[in-house]
Design an enzyme around this catalytic site. Structure first.
Site, PDB file in Angstrom:
ATOM      1  N   ASP A  56      35.761  39.676  42.833  1.00  0.00           N
ATOM      2  CA  ASP A  56      34.418  40.056  43.302  1.00  0.00           C
ATOM      3  C   ASP A  56      33.824  38.945  44.185  1.00  0.00           C
ATOM      4  O   ASP A  56      32.716  39.082  44.697  1.00  0.00           O
ATOM      5  CB  ASP A  56      33.496  40.441  42.144  1.00  0.00           C
ATOM      6  CG  ASP A  56      33.297  39.328  41.134  1.00  0.00           C
ATOM      7  OD1 ASP A  56      33.903  38.256  41.296  1.00  0.00           O
ATOM      8  OD2 ASP A  56      32.513  39.533  40.176  1.00  0.00           O
ATOM      9  N   SER A  57      34.590  37.875  44.398  1.00  0.00           N
ATOM     10  CA  SER A  57      34.229  36.877  45.417  1.00  0.00           C
ATOM     11  C   SER A  57      34.131  37.554  46.784  1.00  0.00           C
ATOM     12  O   SER A  57      33.575  36.984  47.725  1.00  0.00           O
ATOM     13  CB  SER A  57      35.272  35.751  45.462  1.00  0.00           C
ATOM     14  OG  SER A  57      36.576  36.281  45.597  1.00  0.00           O
ATOM     15  N   ASP A  95      38.818  42.575  39.631  1.00  0.00           N
ATOM     16  CA  ASP A  95      37.631  42.200  38.854  1.00  0.00           C
ATOM     17  C   ASP A  95      36.786  43.411  38.506  1.00  0.00           C
ATOM     18  O   ASP A  95      36.511  44.264  39.373  1.00  0.00           O
ATOM     19  CB  ASP A  95      36.741  41.274  39.707  1.00  0.00           C
ATOM     20  CG  ASP A  95      36.988  39.811  39.415  1.00  0.00           C
ATOM     21  OD1 ASP A  95      37.427  39.473  38.297  1.00  0.00           O
ATOM     22  OD2 ASP A  95      36.719  38.995  40.323  1.00  0.00           O
ATOM     23  N   LYS A 124      40.148  42.193  35.274  1.00  0.00           N
ATOM     24  CA  LYS A 124      39.630  40.890  34.816  1.00  0.00           C
ATOM     25  C   LYS A 124      38.149  41.023  34.512  1.00  0.00           C
ATOM     26  O   LYS A 124      37.422  41.701  35.250  1.00  0.00           O
ATOM     27  CB  LYS A 124      39.876  39.832  35.893  1.00  0.00           C
ATOM     28  CG  LYS A 124      39.196  38.478  35.592  1.00  0.00           C
ATOM     29  CD  LYS A 124      39.739  37.356  36.438  1.00  0.00           C
ATOM     30  CE  LYS A 124      39.059  37.165  37.772  1.00  0.00           C
ATOM     31  NZ  LYS A 124      37.630  36.829  37.707  1.00  0.00           N
ATOM     32  N   GLU A 126      34.667  38.603  33.012  1.00  0.00           N
ATOM     33  CA  GLU A 126      34.171  37.252  32.719  1.00  0.00           C
ATOM     34  C   GLU A 126      33.546  37.188  31.331  1.00  0.00           C
ATOM     35  O   GLU A 126      32.797  38.091  30.935  1.00  0.00           O
ATOM     36  CB  GLU A 126      33.111  36.850  33.759  1.00  0.00           C
ATOM     37  CG  GLU A 126      33.662  36.702  35.157  1.00  0.00           C
ATOM     38  CD  GLU A 126      32.632  36.195  36.161  1.00  0.00           C
ATOM     39  OE1 GLU A 126      31.526  35.756  35.769  1.00  0.00           O
ATOM     40  OE2 GLU A 126      32.935  36.236  37.369  1.00  0.00           O
ATOM     41  N   GLU A 191      37.987  28.550  35.198  1.00  0.00           N
ATOM     42  CA  GLU A 191      37.374  28.123  36.453  1.00  0.00           C
ATOM     43  C   GLU A 191      36.504  26.886  36.242  1.00  0.00           C
ATOM     44  O   GLU A 191      35.635  26.865  35.353  1.00  0.00           O
ATOM     45  CB  GLU A 191      36.525  29.268  37.036  1.00  0.00           C
ATOM     46  CG  GLU A 191      35.843  28.873  38.338  1.00  0.00           C
ATOM     47  CD  GLU A 191      35.303  30.052  39.146  1.00  0.00           C
ATOM     48  OE1 GLU A 191      35.488  31.215  38.739  1.00  0.00           O
ATOM     49  OE2 GLU A 191      34.687  29.773  40.195  1.00  0.00           O
TER      50      GLU A 191
HETATM   51  O1  KIV Z   1      36.271  36.630  42.260  1.00  0.00           O
HETATM   52  C1  KIV Z   1      37.138  35.748  42.364  1.00  0.00           C
HETATM   53  O2  KIV Z   1      37.671  35.473  43.446  1.00  0.00           O
HETATM   54  C2  KIV Z   1      37.532  35.023  41.173  1.00  0.00           C
HETATM   55  C3  KIV Z   1      38.273  33.744  41.357  1.00  0.00           C
HETATM   56  C4  KIV Z   1      37.330  32.698  41.789  1.00  0.00           C
HETATM   57  C5  KIV Z   1      39.024  33.352  40.153  1.00  0.00           C
HETATM   58  O3  KIV Z   1      37.206  35.418  40.091  1.00  0.00           O
END
Ligand code: KIV
Length: 273
Positions: A56-57, A95, A124, A126, A191
């Protein structure tokens, strides 16, 4: 400097969760980068990157937002589909974005969308949400945990600083990592934590631990693709490195990163805490 090129004929068989577990067992580092589109997905695959994380970056590096908070499930599904359609070998993780797993029902529905419509092999999420993870795993959803700095909690944290520097927080991250492993995660991303803490966790857990800003002793490394190509908006984080500056082409930069991760040459001390 040495210019690294892609292997001529990288294996094309799609990697599975078992291949990642086997890499940890035989001490082979796992290379991972974020990916958001088909062209980069194909290039990462050509170079031999093991895991493509549809992170989600993308809210920050694709959309130009100041955090990952605005990213929606719809957008994640779209980008995940772009990536998974173009890849042959790399293992695709996606994510679950902010608040999309706040209840078991939401987590199941949204993980289902990422896997069925997006083609993700693993999702994934968090934080230390063992109950939600247990539920997903029970229904056949492979889950990657994410501990340490949690970007989706930025408005609670107030800054993107390193986590687990003080002993009580370090102990909590260790306990959370063990609880998530018990709950059934198959992979853990750590992270921005001190390298020594990440090493302890990587040794404690049987599953692979992938670090970002977590030192060289994790079982693998991930970076945000645009950071390691030096094209992200804003300042590059200390734990990243501009591989393109040294390489001359995007493919050579990614191949160099892959080689450095596989040989425990990245991250160096100056990229660690
Ligand atoms: O969203 C993302 O790119 C991430 C990485 C920073 C691990 O979760």
């Amino acid at each position: 400097m040495t210019v690294y090129s892609s292997p001529a004929t990288p294996p094309r068989k799609a990697l599975s969760i078992l291949d990642l577990a086997a890499m940890k067992q035989r001490g082979e580092k796992i290379s991972c980068l974020t990916a958001y589109d088909a062209s980069f997905s194909a290039l990462l695959d050509k170079v031999g990157i093991d895991v493509m994380l549809v992170g989600d970056s993308l809210g920050m590096v694709i959309q130009g937002a100041s955090s990952t908070i605005p990213v929606t499930v719809e957008q994640m599904v779209y980008h995940c589909r772009c990536v998974s359609q173009a890849r042959q070998r790399g293992f695709v993780i996606a994510d679950l974005p902010f608040l999309s797993y706040a209840t078991v029902t939401a987590a199941v529905q949204n993980a289902g969308r990422l896997m069925q419509e997006g083609g993700a092999q693993m999702i994934k999420l968090e934080g230390a949400h063992a109950e939600i993870i247990r539920f997903l795993v029970d229904f056949g959803v492979p889950v990657c945990g994410h501990l340490g700095l949690l970007p989706q909690s930025i408005n609670q944290l107030g800054s993107y600083k390193v986590r687990g520097k003080e002993q009580p927080e370090a102990d909590k991250i260790i306990a959370d990592a063990q609880a998530l492993e018990q709950a059934g995660i198959s992979l853990l991303i750590l992270e921005c934590v001190p390298a020594a803490l990440a090493k302890t966790i990587s040794l404690l857990l049987k599953i692979p631990v992938i670090g970002i800003g977590a030192g060289v002793d994790c079982d693998g490394q991930v970076l945000v693709l645009y950071d390691m190509l030096g094209i992200s908006l804003g300042k590059r984080p200390r734990f990243s490195r501009d591989f393109l500056q040294e390489a001359g082409s995007i493919e050579a930069a990614i191949a160099h990163y892959h080689h450095q991760v596989k040989n425990s040459l990245f991250p160096a001390v100056e990229h660690s805490y």
